[in-house]
Design a protein around this motif. Structure first.
Motif, PDB file in Angstrom:
ATOM      1  N   PRO A  26       0.800  -1.239   0.000  1.00 14.10           N
ATOM      2  CA  PRO A  26       0.000   0.000   0.000  1.00 14.10           C
ATOM      3  C   PRO A  26       0.829   1.283   0.000  1.00 14.10           C
ATOM      4  CG  PRO A  26      -0.974  -1.594   1.488  1.00 14.10           C
ATOM      5  CD  PRO A  26       0.320  -2.196   1.022  1.00 14.10           C
ATOM      6  N   SER A  27       2.039   1.233   0.534  1.00 15.35           N
ATOM      7  CA  SER A  27       2.878   2.428   0.549  1.00 15.35           C
ATOM      8  C   SER A  27       3.241   2.888  -0.857  1.00 15.35           C
ATOM      9  CB  SER A  27       4.164   2.166   1.346  1.00 15.35           C
ATOM     10  OG  SER A  27       4.964   1.181   0.703  1.00 15.35           O
ATOM     11  N   ALA A  28       3.274   1.951  -1.810  1.00 16.94           N
ATOM     12  CA  ALA A  28       3.674   2.283  -3.177  1.00 16.94           C
ATOM     13  C   ALA A  28       2.593   3.048  -3.926  1.00 16.94           C
ATOM     14  CB  ALA A  28       4.031   1.010  -3.946  1.00 16.94           C
ATOM     15  N   GLY A 142       9.746   9.300  -9.169  1.00 12.05           N
ATOM     16  CA  GLY A 142       8.971   8.167  -8.688  1.00 12.05           C
ATOM     17  C   GLY A 142       9.673   6.834  -8.686  1.00 12.05           C
ATOM     18  N   GLU A 143      10.960   6.808  -9.018  1.00 15.05           N
ATOM     19  CA  GLU A 143      11.708   5.547  -9.004  1.00 15.05           C
ATOM     20  C   GLU A 143      12.067   5.125  -7.586  1.00 15.05           C
ATOM     21  OE1 GLU A 143      14.059   6.018 -13.261  1.00 15.05           O
ATOM     22  OE2 GLU A 143      14.912   6.889 -11.440  1.00 15.05           O
ATOM     23  N   MET A 144      12.202   6.118  -6.702  1.00 17.80           N
ATOM     24  CA  MET A 144      12.528   5.879  -5.310  1.00 17.80           C
ATOM     25  C   MET A 144      11.561   6.669  -4.431  1.00 17.80           C
ATOM     26  SD  MET A 144      16.740   5.980  -5.267  1.00 17.80           S
ATOM     27  CE  MET A 144      16.780   5.651  -3.494  1.00 17.80           C
ATOM     28  N   SER A 145      11.683   6.457  -3.144  1.00 17.36           N
ATOM     29  CA  SER A 145      10.895   7.181  -2.162  1.00 17.36           C
ATOM     30  C   SER A 145      11.861   7.741  -1.114  1.00 17.36           C
ATOM     31  CB  SER A 145       9.873   6.251  -1.504  1.00 17.36           C
ATOM     32  OG  SER A 145       9.150   6.917  -0.487  1.00 17.36           O
ATOM     33  N   LEU A 146      11.392   8.678  -0.315  1.00 14.83           N
ATOM     34  CA  LEU A 146      12.232   9.160   0.781  1.00 14.83           C
ATOM     35  C   LEU A 146      12.507   8.025   1.761  1.00 14.83           C
ATOM     36  CD1 LEU A 146      10.608  12.642   1.579  1.00 14.83           C
ATOM     37  CD2 LEU A 146      12.678  12.195   0.254  1.00 14.83           C
ATOM     38  N   VAL A 147      11.497   7.183   1.984  1.00 14.48           N
ATOM     39  CA  VAL A 147      11.614   6.072   2.934  1.00 14.48           C
ATOM     40  C   VAL A 147      11.244   4.770   2.225  1.00 14.48           C
ATOM     41  CG1 VAL A 147      10.868   5.127   5.148  1.00 14.48           C
ATOM     42  CG2 VAL A 147      10.963   7.614   4.823  1.00 14.48           C
ATOM     43  N   GLY A 148      12.062   3.762   2.397  1.00 14.60           N
ATOM     44  CA  GLY A 148      11.790   2.480   1.756  1.00 14.60           C
ATOM     45  C   GLY A 148      12.883   1.487   2.068  1.00 14.60           C
ATOM     46  N   THR A 149      13.157   0.603   1.111  1.00 16.58           N
ATOM     47  CA  THR A 149      14.181  -0.418   1.276  1.00 16.58           C
ATOM     48  C   THR A 149      15.467   0.011   0.574  1.00 16.58           C
ATOM     49  OG1 THR A 149      14.654  -2.767   0.980  1.00 16.58           O
ATOM     50  CG2 THR A 149      13.508  -1.663  -0.810  1.00 16.58           C
ATOM     51  N   ARG A 150      16.568  -0.623   0.920  1.00 16.01           N
ATOM     52  CA  ARG A 150      17.827  -0.348   0.246  1.00 16.01           C
ATOM     53  C   ARG A 150      17.780  -0.971  -1.146  1.00 16.01           C
ATOM     54  NH1 ARG A 150      22.049  -3.567  -0.636  1.00 16.01           N
ATOM     55  NH2 ARG A 150      24.110  -2.662  -0.982  1.00 16.01           N
ATOM     56  N   LYS A 171       8.903   0.631  -2.696  1.00 15.73           N
ATOM     57  CA  LYS A 171       9.913   1.380  -3.433  1.00 15.73           C
ATOM     58  C   LYS A 171      11.204   1.462  -2.624  1.00 15.73           C
ATOM     59  CE  LYS A 171       6.995   4.526  -6.144  1.00 15.73           C
ATOM     60  NZ  LYS A 171       6.699   5.956  -6.427  1.00 15.73           N
ATOM     61  N   PRO A 172      12.349   1.509  -3.288  1.00 17.43           N
ATOM     62  CA  PRO A 172      13.599   1.753  -2.566  1.00 17.43           C
ATOM     63  C   PRO A 172      13.592   3.161  -1.999  1.00 17.43           C
ATOM     64  CG  PRO A 172      13.958   1.868  -4.928  1.00 17.43           C
ATOM     65  CD  PRO A 172      12.557   1.371  -4.741  1.00 17.43           C
ATOM     66  N   GLY A 173      14.291   3.354  -0.895  1.00 13.22           N
ATOM     67  CA  GLY A 173      14.261   4.648  -0.228  1.00 13.22           C
ATOM     68  C   GLY A 173      15.637   5.225   0.056  1.00 13.22           C
ATOM     69  N   LEU A 174      15.664   6.532   0.248  1.00 14.18           N
ATOM     70  CA  LEU A 174      16.893   7.192   0.692  1.00 14.18           C
ATOM     71  C   LEU A 174      17.222   6.794   2.119  1.00 14.18           C
ATOM     72  CD1 LEU A 174      16.428  10.813  -0.725  1.00 14.18           C
ATOM     73  CD2 LEU A 174      18.126   9.140  -1.430  1.00 14.18           C
ATOM     74  N   THR A 175      16.188   6.509   2.883  1.00  8.95           N
ATOM     75  CA  THR A 175      16.372   6.035   4.245  1.00  8.95           C
ATOM     76  C   THR A 175      15.329   4.960   4.514  1.00  8.95           C
ATOM     77  OG1 THR A 175      16.599   6.685   6.581  1.00  8.95           O
ATOM     78  CG2 THR A 175      14.845   7.756   5.312  1.00  8.95           C
ATOM     79  N   GLY A 176      15.459   4.311   5.671  1.00  6.56           N
ATOM     80  CA  GLY A 176      14.528   3.245   5.998  1.00  6.56           C
ATOM     81  C   GLY A 176      14.895   2.602   7.323  1.00  6.56           C
ATOM     82  N   GLU A 177      14.328   1.449   7.583  1.00  8.33           N
ATOM     83  CA  GLU A 177      14.577   0.753   8.851  1.00  8.33           C
ATOM     84  C   GLU A 177      16.053   0.419   9.031  1.00  8.33           C
ATOM     85  OE1 GLU A 177      12.621   0.040  11.369  1.00  8.33           O
ATOM     86  OE2 GLU A 177      10.711   0.709  10.511  1.00  8.33           O
ATOM     87  N   TRP A 178      16.719   0.076   7.928  1.00  8.22           N
ATOM     88  CA  TRP A 178      18.138  -0.276   8.019  1.00  8.22           C
ATOM     89  C   TRP A 178      18.957   0.914   8.517  1.00  8.22           C
ATOM     90  CZ3 TRP A 178      22.157   1.143   4.188  1.00  8.22           C
ATOM     91  CH2 TRP A 178      23.384   0.525   4.452  1.00  8.22           C
ATOM     92  N   GLN A 179      18.665   2.101   7.997  1.00  3.18           N
ATOM     93  CA  GLN A 179      19.434   3.287   8.354  1.00  3.18           C
ATOM     94  C   GLN A 179      19.185   3.732   9.795  1.00  3.18           C
ATOM     95  OE1 GLN A 179      17.929   2.783   5.507  1.00  3.18           O
ATOM     96  NE2 GLN A 179      19.117   3.582   3.790  1.00  3.18           N
ATOM     97  N   ILE A 180      17.967   3.561  10.295  1.00  5.74           N
ATOM     98  CA  ILE A 180      17.673   4.045  11.650  1.00  5.74           C
ATOM     99  C   ILE A 180      17.879   2.964  12.708  1.00  5.74           C
ATOM    100  CG2 ILE A 180      16.035   5.757  10.780  1.00  5.74           C
ATOM    101  CD1 ILE A 180      13.764   3.963  11.805  1.00  5.74           C
ATOM    102  N   ASN A 181      18.259   1.768  12.280  1.00  6.11           N
ATOM    103  CA  ASN A 181      18.498   0.675  13.227  1.00  6.11           C
ATOM    104  C   ASN A 181      19.895   0.103  13.080  1.00  6.11           C
ATOM    105  OD1 ASN A 181      15.824  -0.062  14.731  1.00  6.11           O
ATOM    106  ND2 ASN A 181      15.189   0.295  12.615  1.00  6.11           N
ATOM    107  N   GLY A 182      20.869   0.994  13.007  1.00  9.66           N
ATOM    108  CA  GLY A 182      22.256   0.550  12.986  1.00  9.66           C
ATOM    109  C   GLY A 182      23.012   0.921  11.739  1.00  9.66           C
ATOM    110  N   ARG A 183      22.299   1.178  10.646  1.00 10.76           N
ATOM    111  CA  ARG A 183      22.918   1.575   9.384  1.00 10.76           C
ATOM    112  C   ARG A 183      24.034   0.607   9.014  1.00 10.76           C
ATOM    113  NH1 ARG A 183      24.945   7.745   8.052  1.00 10.76           N
ATOM    114  NH2 ARG A 183      24.809   7.615   5.791  1.00 10.76           N
ATOM    115  N   SER A 184      25.233   1.081   8.802  1.00 10.92           N
ATOM    116  CA  SER A 184      26.316   0.216   8.336  1.00 10.92           C
ATOM    117  C   SER A 184      26.835  -0.725   9.416  1.00 10.92           C
ATOM    118  CB  SER A 184      27.470   1.067   7.796  1.00 10.92           C
ATOM    119  OG  SER A 184      27.072   1.718   6.616  1.00 10.92           O
TER     120      SER A 184
END
Length: 226
Positions: A26-28, A142-150, A171-184
């Protein structure tokens, strides 16, 4: 390659029961999320316009042999390929030297804290995420979103197991759960997949706003980046 292969993945009685849903998450299709993306990308492109000249000069002074931008094919919503663009943070022909770098991540993505290919200015661009400013173009169209997957690379997608595909229901995002939960600091691909699926379960329009706020806090703290 990816979209064609999806037709072979159907639910059955064996252990391979994961597949992309017939309809995207639904986010897409959320109008609120799309409006947020457009507004956010326009703000991001304004910042890009202001910083473009000094960043471009710094990249060329540090390594004059290569271009300002780095382009790479990535895979987005339901496996649609697109061209992702970043400010170049590595030496020219870095892809040819990739085999010489030790991968410190587990699974189907590549991370190395001491990657000799990264230039001096590249380290700063990466730690500040300024290298990702050109991706606001991807968000705007529209290829990416601000928030999504890597967004995965073609090499990563070619090695996907069936249960990995579900992460591309958004959609892939500039940021997402990965970035706010430890990132690299998160170096296990299966953990990245779980974070992506967690985002799909937790998502509602205002949740993206929360993720963006958390992302800014992390960037200001300069934590979890390399």
């Amino acid at each position: 390659m990816y979209q064609t292969s999806l037709t072979a993945y159907v639910r059955g009685g064996n252990s391979s029961t994961w597949k992309l849903q017939p309809e995207p998450h639904p986010s897409a299709t959320s109008k609120f999320k799309r409006c947020l993306d457009i507004v956010g990308s326009l703000v991001g492109l304004l910042i890009l316009a202001i910083l473009f000249v000094p960043i471009a000069i710094a990249i060329k002074l540090d390594d004059p042999t290569g271009p300002i931008f780095f382009d790479q094919e990535r895979y987005g919503l339901q496996g649609r390929p697109f061209r992702l663009r970043k400010f170049r943070s590595m030496v020219n022909d870095a892809e040819k030297l990739k085999s010489l770098v030790e991968n410190e991540a587990n699974g189907l993505f590549f991370k190395s804290k001491n990657d000799f290919r990264v230039t001096k200015i590249g380290k700063f661009l990466r730690s500040s995420s300024l290298d990702e400013l050109p991706q606001f173009f991807n968000v705007l169209v529209g290829e990416m979103s601000l928030v999504g997957t890597r967004p995965p690379t073609a090499d990563e997608v070619s090695k996907y197991q069936i249960h990995h595909w579900e992460r591309l229901n958004v959609k892939p995002g500039l940021t997402g759960e990965w970035q706010i939960n430890g990132r690299s600091q998160v170096r296990d691909f299966e953990q990245v997949v779980q974070l992506d699926l967690q985002y799909q379960k937790k998502w509602h329009p205002l949740y993206d706003v929360l993720v963006i706020v958390k992302t800014f806090r992390i960037l200001l703290g300069r934590t979890g980046a390399f």
